[in-house]
Design an enzyme around this catalytic site. Structure first.
Site, mmCIF file in Angstrom:
data_model
loop_
_atom_site.group_PDB
_atom_site.id
_atom_site.type_symbol
_atom_site.label_atom_id
_atom_site.label_comp_id
_atom_site.label_asym_id
_atom_site.label_seq_id
_atom_site.Cartn_x
_atom_site.Cartn_y
_atom_site.Cartn_z
ATOM 1 N N ARG A 1 0.823 -1.217 0.000
ATOM 2 C CA ARG A 1 0.000 0.000 0.000
ATOM 3 C C ARG A 1 0.853 1.262 0.000
ATOM 4 N NH1 ARG A 1 -5.492 -0.719 0.962
ATOM 5 N NH2 ARG A 1 -5.978 -2.739 1.827
ATOM 6 N N ARG B 1 -10.200 2.649 -1.873
ATOM 7 C CA ARG B 1 -9.005 2.050 -1.282
ATOM 8 C C ARG B 1 -8.862 2.544 0.142
ATOM 9 N NH1 ARG B 1 -8.052 -2.106 -3.694
ATOM 10 N NH2 ARG B 1 -5.989 -2.210 -2.758
ATOM 11 N N ILE B 2 -8.499 1.638 1.029
ATOM 12 C CA ILE B 2 -8.209 2.054 2.406
ATOM 13 C C ILE B 2 -6.833 2.706 2.413
ATOM 14 C CG2 ILE B 2 -7.678 1.172 4.716
ATOM 15 C CD1 ILE B 2 -9.980 -0.784 4.344
ATOM 16 N N LEU B 3 -6.738 3.853 3.080
ATOM 17 C CA LEU B 3 -5.484 4.608 3.098
ATOM 18 C C LEU B 3 -4.713 4.335 4.385
ATOM 19 C CD1 LEU B 3 -7.088 7.872 1.724
ATOM 20 C CD2 LEU B 3 -5.484 6.382 0.488
ATOM 21 N N HIS C 1 -19.548 9.281 2.721
ATOM 22 C CA HIS C 1 -19.850 7.887 3.033
ATOM 23 C C HIS C 1 -21.371 7.694 3.011
ATOM 24 C CE1 HIS C 1 -19.115 3.940 4.701
ATOM 25 N NE2 HIS C 1 -20.127 4.146 5.524
ATOM 26 N N ASP D 1 -13.684 5.717 8.363
ATOM 27 C CA ASP D 1 -15.018 6.325 8.401
ATOM 28 C C ASP D 1 -15.380 6.888 9.779
ATOM 29 O OD1 ASP D 1 -15.357 5.617 5.732
ATOM 30 O OD2 ASP D 1 -16.257 3.683 6.229
ATOM 31 N N GLN E 1 -28.984 12.722 -2.463
ATOM 32 C CA GLN E 1 -28.640 13.613 -1.345
ATOM 33 C C GLN E 1 -27.130 13.833 -1.245
ATOM 34 O OE1 GLN E 1 -30.907 15.401 0.378
ATOM 35 N NE2 GLN E 1 -32.196 14.468 -1.202
HETATM 36 C C1 GAR Z 1 -21.127 6.886 -3.321
HETATM 37 O O1 GAR Z 1 -22.363 6.409 -2.875
HETATM 38 C C2 GAR Z 1 -20.195 7.096 -2.148
HETATM 39 O O2 GAR Z 1 -20.832 7.569 -0.994
HETATM 40 C C3 GAR Z 1 -19.678 5.702 -1.936
HETATM 41 O O3 GAR Z 1 -19.467 5.187 -3.226
HETATM 42 C C4 GAR Z 1 -20.392 5.810 -4.132
HETATM 43 C C5 GAR Z 1 -19.600 6.388 -5.271
HETATM 44 O O4 GAR Z 1 -20.431 6.858 -6.293
HETATM 45 N N1 GAR Z 1 -18.483 5.707 -1.146
HETATM 46 C C6 GAR Z 1 -18.128 4.736 -0.313
HETATM 47 O O5 GAR Z 1 -18.777 3.723 -0.162
HETATM 48 C C7 GAR Z 1 -16.825 4.985 0.425
HETATM 49 N N2 GAR Z 1 -16.575 3.953 1.356
HETATM 50 P P1 GAR Z 1 -19.879 7.895 -7.380
HETATM 51 O O6 GAR Z 1 -18.585 7.294 -7.959
HETATM 52 O O7 GAR Z 1 -20.964 7.947 -8.408
HETATM 53 O O8 GAR Z 1 -19.634 9.208 -6.704
#
Ligand code: GAR
Length: 196
Positions: free
Chosen positions: A65, A91-93, A109, A145, A173
């Site tokens: 990583r 990716r987890i940082l 999130h 998170d 939203q």
């Molecule tokens: C979004 O719903 C975002 O909140 C989520 O992935 C989707 C990306 O959609 N993120 C996570 O789950 C982070 N752990 P997008 O590529 O259309 O913005």
């Protein structure tokens, strides 16, 4: 004007909402969209809007990583951003990477954190019988998170909802919340924005 880099892994709909809002509001400038997946659909969409794009494929780095993040940081630092927005970056940082951009990095999130960190948030909300769901923007800190909350928007869970219908309602939203939070954050305002 603040310089903003956006990190994506997929479709990039949140990235598009952020870029469009910056272009319209002129409070910050999108200086880079970077993905860990060279095939991410969002890259093309960002390029169409005239934003510089980059990809650092995580796969050749295997379990290393730090080496992946060194390459990623090189792309990011070349754009000299003031703010980093994770927008569907999957990716987890490592703590080292997070420390490097401490206080400058936001994430969105798809749950009402602290509920459901990690993956499959909508399935978990449905399985728990929750009556509401939503999304959260938070500062990125070393714990997954769990950084300070700076924005949240709520939606009802409706009878007959599936993972897909709930995800779509929440995503709408997300597109409303994230730009508003970024506008405030760009002026130094980190107080939580709570949308109904
Ligand atoms: C979004 O719903 C975002 O909140 C989520 O992935 C989707 C990306 O959609 N993120 C996570 O789950 C982070 N752990 P997008 O590529 O259309 O913005």
């Amino acid at each position: 004007m603040k310089r903003v880099a956006i990190l994506i892994s997929g479709g990039g709909s949140n990235m598009l909402a952020l870029v469009r809002d910056m272009v319209e509001g002129r409070y910050a400038r999108p200086v880079l969209v970077v993905s860990n997946d060279p095939q991410a659909k969002g890259l093309e969409k960002a390029a169409d809007l005239g934003v510089t794009i980059a990809a650092v494929d995580h796969r050749p780095f295997g379990k290393n990583r730090e080496a992946f993040e060194t390459a990623l940081a090189k792309e990011i630092d070349a754009a000299n951003p003031d703010i980093l927005c994770l927008a569907g970056f999957m990716r987890i940082l490592t703590p080292g990477f997070i420390r490097r951009y401490q206080g400058k990095m936001l994430n969105i999130h798809p749950s009402l954190l602290p509920k459901y960190p990690g993956l499959h948030t909508h399935a978990r909300a449905l399985a728990a019988g929750d009556s509401e769901a939503g999304c959260t923007v938070h500062e990125v800190t070393a714990e997954l998170d769990a950084g300070p909350l700076i924005g949240q928007a709520r939606v009802p869970v409706l009878p007959g909802d599936t993972e897909d219908t709930l995800a779509a309602r929440v995503l709408t939203q997300e597109h409303r919340l994230y730009p508003q939070v970024l506008r405030r954050f760009a002026t130094g305002d980190r107080t939580p924005l709570l949308l109904p």
